[in-house]
Write a protein that holds these residues in place. Structure first.
Motif, short mmCIF file in Angstrom:
data_model
loop_
_atom_site.label_atom_id
_atom_site.label_comp_id
_atom_site.label_asym_id
_atom_site.label_seq_id
_atom_site.Cartn_x
_atom_site.Cartn_y
_atom_site.Cartn_z
N ILE A 49 0.95 -1.16 0.02
CA ILE A 49 0.06 0.13 0.12
C ILE A 49 0.84 1.17 0.03
O ILE A 49 1.85 1.37 0.84
N LEU A 50 0.69 2.10 -0.81
CA LEU A 50 1.37 3.38 -0.91
C LEU A 50 0.29 4.47 -0.30
O LEU A 50 -0.82 4.85 -1.01
N PRO A 51 0.72 4.86 0.88
CA PRO A 51 -0.31 6.00 1.64
C PRO A 51 -0.43 7.41 1.08
O PRO A 51 0.34 7.47 0.12
N GLY A 82 2.30 -9.54 -10.81
CA GLY A 82 0.80 -9.68 -10.63
C GLY A 82 0.38 -9.63 -9.13
O GLY A 82 -0.58 -10.02 -8.81
N PHE A 83 1.32 -9.04 -8.37
CA PHE A 83 0.96 -9.01 -6.87
C PHE A 83 0.25 -7.75 -6.48
O PHE A 83 0.35 -6.81 -7.42
N PRO A 84 -0.70 -7.86 -5.74
CA PRO A 84 -1.60 -6.55 -5.32
C PRO A 84 -0.80 -5.12 -4.72
O PRO A 84 0.04 -5.30 -4.14
N VAL A 85 -0.95 -4.09 -5.53
CA VAL A 85 -0.55 -2.58 -5.10
C VAL A 85 -1.79 -1.84 -5.00
O VAL A 85 -2.61 -1.67 -6.05
N LEU A 86 -1.97 -1.32 -3.81
CA LEU A 86 -2.93 -0.08 -3.55
C LEU A 86 -2.38 1.04 -3.39
O LEU A 86 -1.21 1.35 -2.55
N GLY A 87 -2.68 2.22 -4.29
CA GLY A 87 -2.28 3.46 -3.98
C GLY A 87 -3.24 4.32 -3.64
O GLY A 87 -4.48 4.59 -4.17
N ILE A 88 -3.22 5.10 -2.65
CA ILE A 88 -4.25 5.88 -1.99
C ILE A 88 -3.93 7.24 -1.99
O ILE A 88 -2.68 7.77 -1.60
N CYS A 89 -4.62 8.43 -2.69
CA CYS A 89 -4.05 9.93 -2.78
C CYS A 89 -2.89 9.93 -3.38
O CYS A 89 -2.50 9.91 -4.47
N ASN A 195 -5.56 -1.06 -13.18
CA ASN A 195 -4.65 -1.48 -14.54
C ASN A 195 -5.47 -2.48 -15.18
O ASN A 195 -6.49 -3.25 -14.55
N ARG A 196 -5.04 -2.83 -16.19
CA ARG A 196 -5.92 -3.97 -17.14
C ARG A 196 -5.71 -5.43 -16.44
O ARG A 196 -6.60 -6.01 -16.67
N GLN A 197 -4.66 -5.64 -15.95
CA GLN A 197 -4.44 -6.65 -15.15
C GLN A 197 -5.26 -6.98 -14.16
O GLN A 197 -5.47 -8.19 -13.27
N GLY A 198 -5.68 -5.81 -13.28
CA GLY A 198 -6.58 -5.79 -12.23
C GLY A 198 -5.67 -6.15 -11.09
O GLY A 198 -6.56 -6.26 -9.70
N ASN A 199 -4.49 -6.01 -10.59
CA ASN A 199 -3.63 -5.97 -9.57
C ASN A 199 -3.33 -4.92 -9.03
O ASN A 199 -2.61 -4.70 -7.84
N VAL A 200 -3.58 -3.60 -9.46
CA VAL A 200 -3.21 -2.24 -9.18
C VAL A 200 -4.11 -1.29 -9.23
O VAL A 200 -4.74 -1.05 -10.17
N LEU A 201 -4.26 -0.90 -8.08
CA LEU A 201 -5.52 0.08 -7.92
C LEU A 201 -5.09 1.50 -7.41
O LEU A 201 -4.36 1.51 -6.38
N GLY A 202 -5.68 2.46 -7.82
CA GLY A 202 -5.23 3.81 -7.27
C GLY A 202 -6.42 4.70 -7.25
O GLY A 202 -7.35 4.49 -8.09
N LEU A 203 -6.83 5.18 -6.10
CA LEU A 203 -7.88 6.13 -5.87
C LEU A 203 -7.44 7.37 -5.02
O LEU A 203 -6.55 7.12 -4.25
N MET A 204 -8.18 8.38 -5.21
CA MET A 204 -8.00 9.65 -4.47
C MET A 204 -8.65 9.69 -3.00
O MET A 204 -7.97 10.14 -2.07
N PRO A 205 -9.86 9.01 -2.85
CA PRO A 205 -10.49 9.09 -1.67
C PRO A 205 -9.69 8.36 -0.65
O PRO A 205 -8.99 7.33 -0.93
N HIS A 206 -9.93 8.37 0.75
CA HIS A 206 -9.03 7.77 1.61
C HIS A 206 -9.81 6.64 2.35
O HIS A 206 -10.52 6.80 3.52
N PRO A 207 -9.80 5.25 1.83
CA PRO A 207 -10.72 4.26 2.73
C PRO A 207 -9.92 4.07 4.14
O PRO A 207 -10.91 3.68 4.87
N GLU A 208 -8.89 4.40 4.58
CA GLU A 208 -8.39 4.10 5.98
C GLU A 208 -9.07 5.06 6.88
O GLU A 208 -8.97 4.84 8.04
N ARG A 209 -9.48 6.25 6.29
CA ARG A 209 -10.28 6.91 7.12
C ARG A 209 -12.07 6.99 7.02
O ARG A 209 -12.74 7.61 7.77
N ALA A 210 -12.15 5.78 6.48
CA ALA A 210 -13.58 5.32 6.71
C ALA A 210 -13.63 4.00 6.81
O ALA A 210 -14.47 3.08 6.47
N SER A 211 -12.84 3.44 7.90
CA SER A 211 -12.71 1.95 8.16
C SER A 211 -13.13 1.78 9.76
O SER A 211 -12.91 0.68 10.18
N GLU A 212 -13.63 2.71 10.64
CA GLU A 212 -14.24 2.56 11.86
C GLU A 212 -15.24 3.46 12.10
O GLU A 212 -15.45 4.60 11.56
#
Length: 234
Positions: A49-51, A82-89, A195-212
């Motif tokens: 995860i890239l925070p 092919g391993f998962p990578v998540l980029g937030i903001c 991405n096309r392969q489905g293993n890299v997601l980038g999003l601007m909103p912060h899911p870690e700030r909506a987890s409790e």
């Protein structure tokens, strides 16, 4: 059974790294490890995860210097295997600069830093990051950015649409994808892409700030649940 390790990358200027570490560590069987920008060792992580934050002070362009850090060479290789990578903001910005995702992020339409709650529509719920959501589910997740205006050439946008790579869009409370519901001017209200392969997601909103619940929303938690369900089964 040993805990599954998830790496959280720390750049100089990251300020959501410990928020993300806390969110990741709140799941049974998942162990967050902090990965410093100068490292070359992903410490056996099954996902990265890239925070959010301001990596290297966002000098030159948001994410442009972080892309060349030693740890990102490892993350790029990891993603290409092919391993998962998540980029937030800011993490999304780094993924775009690294070429793992297509497009770019520029200054918000009104040239102002935005920190507010937004409504997202879950557009593609078949990815490893969104399998716990329902199609067109509306989510309340905050944003906090000055450069979240997603842009790409027309042919890239059409390719994203054709291959169902647009994962989240900004919407209003009724689920309508309108210009008024678009906080930053992103083309077609794009809030997150894969991405096309489905293993890299980038999003601007912060899911870690909506987890409790005490944070005002639990809607980001299913994103982590989806990812961790996937890596626990790999």
């Amino acid at each position: 059974m040993a805990d599954v390790t998830v790496g959280v990358v720390v750049f100089p200027g990251s300020n959501c790294d410990h928020d993300t570490e806390y969110a990741v560590g709140s799941f049974d069987g998942i162990k967050p490890v902090m990965l410093w920008h100068n490292d070359h060792d992903l410490q056996g992580a099954k996902a990265i995860i890239l925070p959010g934050g301001f990596s290297y002070g966002d000098y030159l362009r948001a994410g442009s210097i972080a892309r060349f850090s030693p740890i990102m060479q490892e993350v790029i290789d990891f993603a290409r295997k092919g391993f998962p990578v998540l980029g937030i903001c800011n993490g999304f910005q780094v993924l775009l600069e690294s070429g793992l995702l297509e497009g770019a992020l520029s200054r918000n339409r009104d040239k102002k830093f935005l920190c507010c709650q937004t409504t997202l529509k879950a557009v593609n719920c078949s990815t490893i990051f969104t399998q716990r959501y329902q199609p067109d589910q509306l989510l309340s997740i905050p944003i906090a950015h000055g450069e979240g205006n997603y842009f790409a050439p027309p042919e890239v946008i059409e390719s994203l649409e054709e291959h169902e790579q647009i994962v989240f869009r900004y919407a209003d409370a009724e689920g309508r994808v309108t210009d008024e519901a678009n906080p930053n001017g992103s083309l077609r209200n794009i809030a997150g892409i894969v991405n096309r392969q489905g293993n890299v997601l980038g999003l601007m909103p912060h899911p870690e700030r909506a987890s409790e619940k005490m944070l005002g929303s639990l809607d980001g938690r299913a994103l982590f649940e989806s990812l961790f369900q996937h890596i626990a089964g790999v």
